[in-house]
Design an enzyme around this catalytic site. Structure first.
Site, PDB file in Angstrom:
ATOM      1  CD  GLU A 153      -2.543   1.189   2.740  1.00 44.83           C
ATOM      2  OE1 GLU A 153      -3.584   1.834   2.813  1.00 44.83           O
ATOM      3  OE2 GLU A 153      -2.070   0.521   3.696  1.00 44.83           O
ATOM      4  CE  LYS A 163      -7.340   1.554   3.533  1.00 45.64           C
ATOM      5  NZ  LYS A 163      -6.146   2.069   4.258  1.00 45.64           N
ATOM      6  CB  CYS A 223      -4.460  -1.549   4.262  1.00 45.72           C
ATOM      7  SG  CYS A 223      -3.515  -1.630   5.817  1.00 45.72           S
TER       8      CYS A 223
END
Length: 257
Positions: A44, A110, A144
């Site tokens: 990430e 995300k 994540c």
């Protein structure tokens, strides 16, 4: 070989808020990736580290890094996947790019921004999941904190591979290990997690634990050190597990509002 996907997980420290230095570093690392690799996965925010001050980096660095990914994808004949801070339409997102050697590019913002670090105040959250078909495999790349939310990751589209790119700190690494395995088991898919190592500009320590789990939750690759982790995914193995254990047929059907 048909039905095989060779992957390279790049587990390395990141230079804080310095895209050029990170691109240069990874350019050297890529020279050691096996030449028959299909997918190369970076952590990430691999060009900056997990920064909450993206304004410290020139806005042009986002497109420059995507161009770099495209060039390296062409050179290696492999897809590259990783997220970066990306500025567009007056806002930043934590955007994952999946680029292919033919120049095809897909992106995912995300969904679950990390409120504990204030990511929700800096980066706009995404709304749509991305699925990519590549070399006979259907792939769902996520970022994540998404790992903590099984509904968002649920295999409702018959994907073969889940990929999580992360900056997941050492202090909470037990959760990372457990959740990667759980996502593989419940979705009957390979689950790949790529984390970083080293210490970031905020003082957080990272100890890697990049790993691959098969559709039964068996760990087939794992690392705690700075290195490239090569592994092979088998389409036949996915099919065999799903044919023998038809758990996905009993999954709940739903739509996210």
């Amino acid at each position: 070989m048909k039905g095989i996907l060779k992957t390279a997980l790049l587990q390395y420290p990141l230079v804080w808020e310095d895209p050029e230095a990170n691109r240069n570093r990874f350019s050297e690392v890529l020279k050691d990736v096996s030449p028959d690799t299909d997918i190369i996965v970076l952590p990430e925010m691999f060009n900056t580290g997990f920064t909450m001050t993206p304004e410290n980096v020139a806005k042009e660095e986002g497109p420059k890094t995507v161009d770099w990914m495209l060039q390296k994808s062409l050179e290696t004949n492999a897809a590259l996947a990783g997220s970066i801070p990306f500025y567009e339409n007056g806002a930043f997102t934590n955007r994952l790019f999946f680029v292919q050697p033919d120049g095809k590019t897909a992106s995912y913002d995300k969904r679950h921004t990390f409120t504990l670090a204030g990511e929700d105040k800096v980066y706009d959250a995404g709304a749509d999941r991305m699925l990519v078909d590549f070399r006979g495999f259907r792939i769902c790349p996520l970022v994540c904190y998404d790992l903590r939310f099984p509904v968002w990751s649920r295999n409702t589209d018959d994907y073969d591979v889940l990929i999580y790119v992360a900056n997941w700190p050492e202090v909470r690494i037990t959760a990372w290990d457990a959740l990667l395995k759980a996502r593989a088991i419940e979705n009957m898919a390979y689950c790949i997690g790529v984390n970083r190592v080293g210490t970031d500009g905020s003082g957080h320590a990272y100890n890697g634990h990049s790993a691959v789990y098969d559709p039964l939750g068996e760990r087939t690759a794992f690392s705690e050190k700075e290195e490239i982790v090569h592994t092979i995914l088998s389409k036949a193995h996915i099919g065999s597990v799903r044919k023998k254990l038809r758990f996905l047929e009993d999954r709940d059907h739903f739509k996210l509002l």
